[in-house]
Every structure is written in C-alpha cells, then in structure tokens.
Design an enzyme around this catalytic site. Structure first.
Site, short mmCIF file in Angstrom:
data_model
loop_
_atom_site.label_atom_id
_atom_site.label_comp_id
_atom_site.label_asym_id
_atom_site.label_seq_id
_atom_site.Cartn_x
_atom_site.Cartn_y
_atom_site.Cartn_z
N GLY A 16 0.85 -1.21 0.00
CA GLY A 16 0.14 -0.08 -0.06
C GLY A 16 1.03 1.20 0.08
N ARG A 77 1.01 -5.09 -5.05
CA ARG A 77 1.38 -6.42 -4.24
C ARG A 77 1.58 -7.28 -5.32
NH1 ARG A 77 -2.99 -3.70 -1.01
NH2 ARG A 77 -1.89 -2.84 0.71
N ASP A 108 5.38 -5.01 5.83
CA ASP A 108 6.09 -6.29 5.85
C ASP A 108 6.03 -7.35 5.12
OD1 ASP A 108 3.22 -6.84 6.29
OD2 ASP A 108 3.52 -7.99 8.15
N THR A 131 4.65 2.55 5.38
CA THR A 131 3.18 1.74 5.66
C THR A 131 2.59 2.77 6.60
OG1 THR A 131 1.54 0.26 6.48
CG2 THR A 131 3.99 0.03 7.27
N ASP A 133 0.28 1.90 8.52
CA ASP A 133 -0.15 1.00 9.64
C ASP A 133 0.73 0.85 10.81
OD1 ASP A 133 -2.33 0.31 7.97
OD2 ASP A 133 -1.11 -1.72 7.27
N ASP A 135 3.05 -1.03 11.81
CA ASP A 135 2.85 -2.41 12.21
C ASP A 135 4.19 -2.96 12.13
OD1 ASP A 135 2.93 -2.74 9.44
OD2 ASP A 135 0.85 -3.98 9.45
N MET A 175 -8.07 2.89 9.02
CA MET A 175 -7.57 1.79 8.54
C MET A 175 -6.24 1.28 9.53
SD MET A 175 -6.65 2.45 4.55
CE MET A 175 -7.69 2.12 3.42
N ARG A 177 -5.11 -2.44 9.09
CA ARG A 177 -5.18 -3.83 9.15
C ARG A 177 -5.19 -4.45 10.05
NH1 ARG A 177 -3.73 -6.30 4.21
NH2 ARG A 177 -2.58 -4.37 3.42
N ALA A 192 -12.06 10.56 21.57
CA ALA A 192 -12.97 9.57 21.45
C ALA A 192 -13.43 8.95 23.05
CB ALA A 192 -12.44 8.47 20.49
N ARG A 252 -24.75 6.97 13.75
CA ARG A 252 -24.27 7.02 12.28
C ARG A 252 -22.96 6.26 12.44
NH1 ARG A 252 -28.60 8.27 11.89
NH2 ARG A 252 -29.63 10.06 10.57
N ARG A 261 -4.53 7.50 2.99
CA ARG A 261 -3.39 6.97 2.51
C ARG A 261 -2.83 8.02 1.50
NH1 ARG A 261 -3.95 1.02 1.07
NH2 ARG A 261 -3.38 1.67 -1.15
O1 F6P Z 1 -1.52 -1.55 4.70
C1 F6P Z 1 -2.02 -0.37 4.37
C2 F6P Z 1 -3.39 -0.42 4.21
O2 F6P Z 1 -3.87 0.88 3.90
C3 F6P Z 1 -4.25 -1.09 5.37
O3 F6P Z 1 -4.48 0.01 6.27
C4 F6P Z 1 -5.50 -1.59 4.66
O4 F6P Z 1 -6.14 -2.41 5.39
C5 F6P Z 1 -5.04 -2.11 3.13
O5 F6P Z 1 -3.77 -1.22 3.01
C6 F6P Z 1 -5.96 -1.70 2.45
O6 F6P Z 1 -5.42 -1.98 1.22
P1 F6P Z 1 -5.97 -1.97 -0.33
O7 F6P Z 1 -5.58 -0.47 -0.89
O8 F6P Z 1 -5.80 -2.94 -1.13
O9 F6P Z 1 -7.45 -1.71 -0.23
#
Ligand code: F6P
Length: 328
Positions: A16, A77, A108, A131, A133, A135, A175, A177, A192, A252, A261
């Site tokens: 991503g 990918r 990763d 990324t 994320d 992660d 997002m 993941r 929140a 909602r 992104r």
């Molecule tokens: O890894 C980055 C990410 O934006 C995640 O947060 C999300 O789950 C995934 O990619 C979404 O992937 P795609 O762009 O393939 O929908």
C-alpha cells in the site's frame, strides 16, 4: 555483511502506498548520486523487477516530489514475485541492468519478499518501513503513519461538529489492517469515548454500559473509533450491535477509507523518509544486507528484516488508562 562493492542501486515501493514514499525515493536517489552510484527506479514494486520495467534515474527525476503523496514509482502487491520463477526473472532483469543492491520501501509483505530474494540471490536488500499502519518492529515510526493519523484526526474533528449539532453517536472506522495504532492515536487526539483495536479484546458489554451511562447523563458528543481489524469487526459490525443495544441513540457510521493513504506528507514523514533513505544507501555502501532502517529514540536503528516482520510493536497499557480517564 557483503564485501562486494555496490555500484548500481535499484529502488522500489511496494504494498500500500504511504505519504512520504516520494521523499524516501528522493533521498535514496540523491544520496546514491552523491556517492557516485547509479540509481534505477523499479516500477510497480516487485512486478517491475519481474517484468523488467526499470529505468535510470537522475537528480532531476526526483525534483519537486518531496511534498507529494502517492509514489512516483507506482506500487503493487506482486503475486508473481512470490513464485520462484518470478524471483528468477526478477534476478535476471537486475543482472541485465547491472543492479547489485536494492532499497525496498514498503510494509511487512514487501520485506518478506526481500528476505526470500536476498537469501536466494546475491543481491543485498535494505528495507525502509513505508506503511500507514505502523505495524513493523524496529522503528518508532513508519513512513506515512503520521500523515495518515493527521488525516484521520482532521476528518474525525469534522465528524465531531456534526455529531455535536445533532447529539449523535458516531462509530468511525479507520485503517490499520491488523494493527490498532491509527485508531489509538487518532482516537486519543480527537477525544473519542471508546477506541476499539485488535490488540485488546473488545468487551462489548463494557462498551454498551459506558455508552448507556453517557446517554443517561446526556453527554453531548459520543465518538467511538474502531480499527478496521478489531476482532469484533469494523464500524458496520460494531454499529449494528450498538443500534440493537442502544435503541434510543441516534447512531451514524463513517468509514474513513483510503483518504488516509493520500495527501501531502506531514513534516515528520518527510523528515524520517529523508533520514531513512539517506541511511539505506549508506547501509549498502557499508556492505549491510537484509536489514531495515528504522528510527528508535530519534536515532537510526538497524533491524534484521526477519525480526522486523515477525515481531509486532507492543502497545503499552498506559494508553488504555489514558483513554478511560480522559474520555469520562
Ligand atoms: O497496509 C495499508 C492499508 O491501507 C491497510 O491499512 C488497509 O487494510 C489496506 O492497506 C487496504 O489495502 P487496499 O488498498 O488494497 O484496499
């Protein structure tokens, strides 16, 4: 460590896209040129390696990109690269161009590919954590995370305005993941009431009880931020449970999605991308192989790619205490 001199570097972005990838590419290209090393851009991640979609870059190729989101090298990918034949084709293409060192900017999945490739072929690989994320173990930041969180914060602040105007309860999905960092950071920063993340078990009874209590004392705005990877599901699933259990609440659902992104990278993302890109080239010159360049305690830190992939970052319990106390 490799004793072979790196003379031609290939750079690619994979997985991503993340804001700041362009700043990292720029840093790799300009540092390599400074050291008299040729640089080649590989298009659409590992797919470009498999298909030979590779072009020579110069200082001008990276002009005016430090502030741009996305990636000028495109990303993908690649399924082909996970097959032995794909990796062989990729190696043959690198040989054709004389490329003898790689910088991989990605997450990763991209590092797993790099690890495999460099074990099979004699090409040193250096990873940069790119990324949204966050992660990946071995770095306090990943390129793109800060921008994504700020985008989420800006969006959730706007949701708060309309939630307040209507006395509504909003369930906002972000997002990440399998990781809850975007949710945790954006949730705390927007005040929140509840933040649901995959790293902790979501107790739905406790969640309903806390929202019922807030409903009783007529708390004006209620925001629940949920990470897409929470074990109970995303905003749709959590929202559906809430609608049944809190029939009087006006609920909602909002899924922020891919806006997280895009956009111009934040100052922090540009900064870490520039530092990491610079050190990636230095790593190749020093003969390092199979490491990820990260930043820990504001210092450059190297982690074997293997460890960066296997270990996840740990979320301190302090965060949850903070959420509970501050959102009362
Ligand atoms: O890894 C980055 C990410 O934006 C995640 O947060 C999300 O789950 C995934 O990619 C979404 O992937 P795609 O762009 O393939 O929908």
């Amino acid at each position: 460590m490799s004793t072979k001199k790196v003379t031609k570097i290939g750079v690619l972005t994979s997985g991503g896209d993340a804001p700041g990838m362009n700043a990292a590419i720029r840093a790799v290209v300009r540092t390599a040129i400074y050291h008299g090393i040729e640089v080649y851009g590989i298009v659409r991640g590992y797919n470009g390696m498999v298909e030979g979609d590779i072009f020579k870059m110069d200082s001008k190729s990276v002009a005016n990109i430090i502030q741009r989101g996305g990636t000028i090298l495109k990303t993908a990918r690649s399924a082909a690269f996970f097959e032995p034949e794909g990796r062989q084709k990729a190696y043959d293409n690198l040989k054709k161009f004389g490329i003898n060192g790689l910088v991989i900017i990605g997450g990763d999945g991209s590092f797993k590919g790099a690890q495999k490739f460099s074990n099979e072929f004699d090409i040193p690989c250096i990873g940069l954590p790119g990324t949204i994320d966050k992660d990946i173990a071995g770095s306090d930041f990943t390129i793109g995370f800060d921008t994504a969180v700020n985008t989420a914060v800006e969006a959730i602040d706007k949701i708060r305005d309309t939630a307040d105007a209507h006395d509504r309860l909003f369930v906002v999905e972000v997002m990440g993941r399998d990781a809850g960092y975007i949710a945790l950071h954006s949730g705390i920063a927007t005040g929140a009431e509840n933040i649901l993340i995959p790293e902790t078990k979501t107790d739905i009874e406790e969640l309903i009880a806390s929202l019922t209590e807030k409903e009783k004392r007529k708390k004006l705005v209620n925001l629940v931020v949920v990470a897409e990877g929470d074990e109970l599901g995303g905003a749709n699933e959590i929202g559906a449970i809430m609608k049944t259990r809190l029939p009087n609440a006006d609920i909602r659902i909002c899924i922020l999605g891919h806006i997280q992104r895009g956009g111009a990278p934040s100052c922090l993302d540009r900064l870490i991308a520039s530092r990491m890109g610079f050190h990636a080239v230095e790593c190749l010159i020093e003969g390092r192989n199979n490491v990820m360049v990260g930043i820990v305690n504001n210092k450059v830190h190297y982690t074997p790619l293997d460890n960066a992939v296997k270990a996840k970052q740990k979320i301190s319990q302090d965060w949850f205490k903070i959420v509970k106390i501050l959102a009362s």
